[in-house]
Scaffold this motif. Structure first.
Motif, PDB file in Angstrom:
ATOM      1  N   ALA A   1       0.840  -1.213   0.000  1.00  0.00           N
ATOM      2  CA  ALA A   1       0.000   0.000   0.000  1.00  0.00           C
ATOM      3  C   ALA A   1       0.873   1.260   0.000  1.00  0.00           C
ATOM      4  CB  ALA A   1      -0.894  -0.003   1.225  1.00  0.00           C
ATOM      5  N   PRO A   2       0.376   2.340  -0.609  1.00  0.00           N
ATOM      6  CA  PRO A   2       1.156   3.582  -0.682  1.00  0.00           C
ATOM      7  C   PRO A   2       0.996   4.456   0.555  1.00  0.00           C
ATOM      8  CG  PRO A   2      -0.867   3.786  -1.952  1.00  0.00           C
ATOM      9  CD  PRO A   2      -0.893   2.410  -1.353  1.00  0.00           C
ATOM     10  N   GLN A   3       1.954   5.397   0.704  1.00  0.00           N
ATOM     11  CA  GLN A   3       1.725   6.542   1.604  1.00  0.00           C
ATOM     12  C   GLN A   3       1.989   7.788   0.773  1.00  0.00           C
ATOM     13  OE1 GLN A   3       4.045   6.013   5.149  1.00  0.00           O
ATOM     14  NE2 GLN A   3       2.754   4.328   5.883  1.00  0.00           N
ATOM     15  N   ASP A   4       3.089   8.481   1.092  1.00  0.00           N
ATOM     16  CA  ASP A   4       3.371   9.699   0.339  1.00  0.00           C
ATOM     17  C   ASP A   4       4.270   9.375  -0.867  1.00  0.00           C
ATOM     18  OD1 ASP A   4       3.975  12.240  -0.421  1.00  0.00           O
ATOM     19  OD2 ASP A   4       5.601  12.460   1.049  1.00  0.00           O
ATOM     20  N   GLY A   5       3.950   9.907  -2.036  1.00  0.00           N
ATOM     21  CA  GLY A   5       4.761   9.642  -3.239  1.00  0.00           C
ATOM     22  C   GLY A   5       6.151  10.271  -3.184  1.00  0.00           C
ATOM     23  N   GLY A   6       6.325  11.325  -2.371  1.00  0.00           N
ATOM     24  CA  GLY A   6       7.629  11.943  -2.130  1.00  0.00           C
ATOM     25  C   GLY A   6       8.361  12.362  -3.399  1.00  0.00           C
TER      26      GLY A   6
ATOM     27  N   TYR B   1       6.076   0.708  -3.257  1.00  0.00           N
ATOM     28  CA  TYR B   1       4.937   1.186  -4.052  1.00  0.00           C
ATOM     29  C   TYR B   1       5.406   2.335  -4.956  1.00  0.00           C
ATOM     30  CZ  TYR B   1       0.521   3.025  -5.637  1.00  0.00           C
ATOM     31  OH  TYR B   1      -0.509   3.442  -6.446  1.00  0.00           O
ATOM     32  N   ASN B   2       6.147   3.256  -4.376  1.00  0.00           N
ATOM     33  CA  ASN B   2       6.605   4.421  -5.149  1.00  0.00           C
ATOM     34  C   ASN B   2       7.482   4.003  -6.334  1.00  0.00           C
ATOM     35  OD1 ASN B   2       5.217   6.109  -3.498  1.00  0.00           O
ATOM     36  ND2 ASN B   2       6.987   6.680  -2.227  1.00  0.00           N
ATOM     37  N   LEU B   3       8.287   2.982  -6.114  1.00  0.00           N
ATOM     38  CA  LEU B   3       9.146   2.514  -7.212  1.00  0.00           C
ATOM     39  C   LEU B   3       8.312   1.844  -8.307  1.00  0.00           C
ATOM     40  CD1 LEU B   3      12.079   1.360  -4.983  1.00  0.00           C
ATOM     41  CD2 LEU B   3      12.287   2.968  -6.903  1.00  0.00           C
ATOM     42  N   THR B   4       7.272   1.131  -7.902  1.00  0.00           N
ATOM     43  CA  THR B   4       6.390   0.503  -8.905  1.00  0.00           C
ATOM     44  C   THR B   4       5.722   1.587  -9.738  1.00  0.00           C
ATOM     45  OG1 THR B   4       5.878  -1.155  -7.241  1.00  0.00           O
ATOM     46  CG2 THR B   4       4.489  -1.150  -9.203  1.00  0.00           C
ATOM     47  N   GLU B   5       5.238   2.587  -9.050  1.00  0.00           N
ATOM     48  CA  GLU B   5       4.506   3.658  -9.728  1.00  0.00           C
ATOM     49  C   GLU B   5       5.447   4.452 -10.662  1.00  0.00           C
ATOM     50  OE1 GLU B   5       1.656   3.489 -10.035  1.00  0.00           O
ATOM     51  OE2 GLU B   5       0.727   5.445 -10.213  1.00  0.00           O
ATOM     52  N   THR B   6       6.655   4.678 -10.193  1.00  0.00           N
ATOM     53  CA  THR B   6       7.649   5.373 -11.034  1.00  0.00           C
ATOM     54  C   THR B   6       7.933   4.558 -12.292  1.00  0.00           C
ATOM     55  OG1 THR B   6       8.676   6.346  -9.103  1.00  0.00           O
ATOM     56  CG2 THR B   6      10.046   6.225 -11.074  1.00  0.00           C
ATOM     57  N   SER B   7       8.067   3.251 -12.122  1.00  0.00           N
ATOM     58  CA  SER B   7       8.399   2.407 -13.275  1.00  0.00           C
ATOM     59  C   SER B   7       7.214   2.316 -14.228  1.00  0.00           C
ATOM     60  CB  SER B   7       8.785   1.001 -12.818  1.00  0.00           C
ATOM     61  OG  SER B   7       9.809   1.115 -11.876  1.00  0.00           O
TER      62      SER B   7
ATOM     63  N   GLY C   1      -0.452   7.170  -8.822  1.00  0.00           N
ATOM     64  CA  GLY C   1      -1.314   6.390  -7.916  1.00  0.00           C
ATOM     65  C   GLY C   1      -2.273   5.429  -8.599  1.00  0.00           C
ATOM     66  N   LEU C   2      -2.107   5.177  -9.888  1.00  0.00           N
ATOM     67  CA  LEU C   2      -3.059   4.282 -10.571  1.00  0.00           C
ATOM     68  C   LEU C   2      -2.828   2.799 -10.236  1.00  0.00           C
ATOM     69  CD1 LEU C   2      -3.458   5.733 -14.205  1.00  0.00           C
ATOM     70  CD2 LEU C   2      -4.771   6.240 -12.152  1.00  0.00           C
TER      71      LEU C   2
END
Ligand code: ME8
Length: 502
Positions: free
Chosen positions: A378-383, A440-446, A483-484
């Motif tokens: 689960a995500p928190q802040d995308g930073g 999560y942030n790395l997944t979203e970035t990729s 965040g998708l």
């Protein structure tokens, strides 16, 4: 919906394709994919230049008829474009009956309005370049250095001289027509002396016949006139068929070209002769004609005749077509020359693709599988990663508009590098279950990176999405929202995207 019409040169099919041809075609494919991503209706035209003395001579040498030779060679081009994932909308061949009819009717239209007139051509002709020499050039070709043929033949001339002043004016009023900026002076200088009229026919057995009723036995239409007009026949332009017909619709929709890509070897044809023909036809001119730099091999222009070409099939089978697409655009800014060496290729492959991009995806994929049972946490802040990836669109769009593929990829390399630093700093392997938001942030970035990389690396982008379980998510502009990715998405183990070259 906005339209986008894009062309490459049509290549001579007297010999096999090489990396130089791949360069222009890959660049065009990248632009076409990018514009489709932006939501435009794209028409991407490429093809084969099948007529002329050079093709006829190559056929003689191979013991084939010209038609047999072009049928064989064109297949190699088509196979190569398939291997390289070139998604063109039309592949035109100048031996197609429809194209030939259009050439003849354009010839007749120009003859009717006095832009074509009979005369005698006295001067030199270079067969390898399919080019009439200017009188001041002497007897050897200034482009390729080879001896030329002396001609004295009856012909039909195109009144190029009539358009000299209008060309000058056009260049001043539309500076973006000649790209990149660094070739503008060179092109403008081509107009400093009076332009000679251009001989439009040749005594050549392999070409488009003159229109019916036009005198000139043994004459065919000059191969460059035939070839340049592919950009019109490719969208079904015909001066004889009205725009409202089905035939006319494609032309109506897409004319004029938004971008035409050519190598700097053929800028005189594309920045002087081509716009003059369009002026004579009363048609709007292309918005931008970009003359890119050359790939050199052993410090000389890579070309069939010099025997120093890099063979793309072999290269793709050793390193993959994606890596070749990437290297060509990432190594050298598009307007400049570059030296193609296997050593430079391996270095760039290992640093950008294997170490940076491939490793980033591999590392956090592995961590999601070991720390979270293969489910995206689960995500928190995308930073910093959210800040780095969202909002890139305007800058990337600007780069693509300028055909700055080099800068485009540089920006994406910075994203990859930020991702790798982030991973090092967050060190999820030490944090165990607390590493969820970082992963999560790395997944979203990729995921977002895969959207931006798609034009250049279409297969890799799909592989990234597949291993991260993101195949069902959108891939258009709407995909750029942070965040998708849904927590719980299943990540699967996959082989390295770019295995290191030893
Ligand atoms: O000129 N570096 O065809 P062509 C970069 N049929 N690009 C290169 C290159 C190199 N070393 N070598 C070739 C013709 N190219 C005509 C065109 S268009 C109406 C008719 C690319 O087979 C570059 O795009 O000689 C160059 O302009 C084109 O291939 C020449 O291909």
């Amino acid at each position: 919906m906005d339209k986008y019409y894009l062309t490459t040169p049509i290549y001579y099919v007297n010999a096999q394709p090489h990396v130089g041809h791949v360069y222009t075609t890959v660049a065009a494919d990248v632009l076409a994919r990018w514009e489709r991503f932006l939501g435009k209706e794209v028409f991407f035209l490429t093809g084969a230049d099948e007529h002329g003395s050079k093709v006829a001579a190559a056929a003689d040498q191979a013991g084939l008829s010209p038609q047999e030779l072009v049928d064989q060679t064109v297949q190699r081009y088509l196979d190569l474009w398939k291997l390289l994932e070139i998604k063109f909308d039309r592949f035109i061949r100048t031996t197609e009956a429809e194209h030939q009819k259009i050439i003849q009717s354009i010839f007749s239209a120009l003859q009717r309005n006095g832009d074509i007139y009979p005369g005698v051509y006295e001067g030199h002709y270079c067969v390898p370049c399919e080019r009439y020499l200017a009188p001041a050039e002497g007897i050897d070709c200034a482009d390729c250095g080879r001896p030329t043929e002396k001609l004295s033949e009856e012909t039909y001339f195109f009144r190029l001289s009539r358009y000299q002043e209008r060309l000058k004016e056009h260049f001043v009023k539309n500076p973006e027509f000649i790209q990149p900026e660094r070739i503008r002076d060179e092109v403008t200088n081509m107009l400093s002396d009076p332009l000679p009229d251009l001989s439009l026919t040749r005594r050549c057995r392999w070409g488009v016949p003159l229109p019916e009723g036009v005198a000139g036995s043994g004459l065919t239409i000059y191969v460059w006139f035939d070839a340049l007009l592919n950009y019109l026949s490719g969208v079904n332009y015909n001066p004889l068929s009205p725009a409202e017909t089905d035939q006319g619709k494609l032309f109506q929709r897409f004319w004029p070209p938004d971008v035409q890509l050519v190598g700097k070897d053929i800028i005189r044809f594309h920045h002087i002769i081509w716009p003059a023909i369009l002026m004579a036809l009363n048609l709007p001119l292309p918005k931008k004609v970009f003359g890119h730099g050359w790939w050199l091999s052993g410090n000389e222009k890579m070309s069939k005749s010099k025997g120093n070409v890099v063979e793309p099939f072999d290269f793709c089978s050793r390193y993959g077509s994606e890596a070749l697409r990437y290297f060509l655009l990432a190594e050298v800014p598009f307007g400049m020359d570059g030296n193609f060496t296997e050593d430079a290729f391996r270095k760039r492959y290992n640093s950008d693709l294997a170490n940076d991009l491939g490793n980033l995806i591999h590392r956090f994929n592995h961590l999601i599988r070991t720390n979270f049972g293969g489910k995206v946490p689960a995500p928190q802040d995308g930073g910093i990663l959210a800040r780095k990836t969202t909002g890139l669109l305007p800058a990337l769009t600007q780069k693509m508009e300028n055909l700055d593929f080099f800068g485009f990829l540089e920006t994406l390399r910075e994203v990859v590098s930020t991702g790798n630093h982030y991973l090092d700093e967050e060190a999820p392997w030490r944090k165990g279950p607390n590493s969820g938001p970082a992963l999560y942030n790395l997944t979203e970035t990729s995921r977002i990176l895969s959207i931006y990389l798609e034009p250049v690396l279409p297969r890799t982008a799909a592989l990234i999405r597949r291993q991260l379980g993101l195949m069902d998510l959108p891939t258009g502009k709407e995909a750029l929202t942070w965040g998708l990715t849904k927590p719980g998405t299943i990540v699967t183990k996959a082989p390295p995207l770019f295995p290191r070259i030893k």
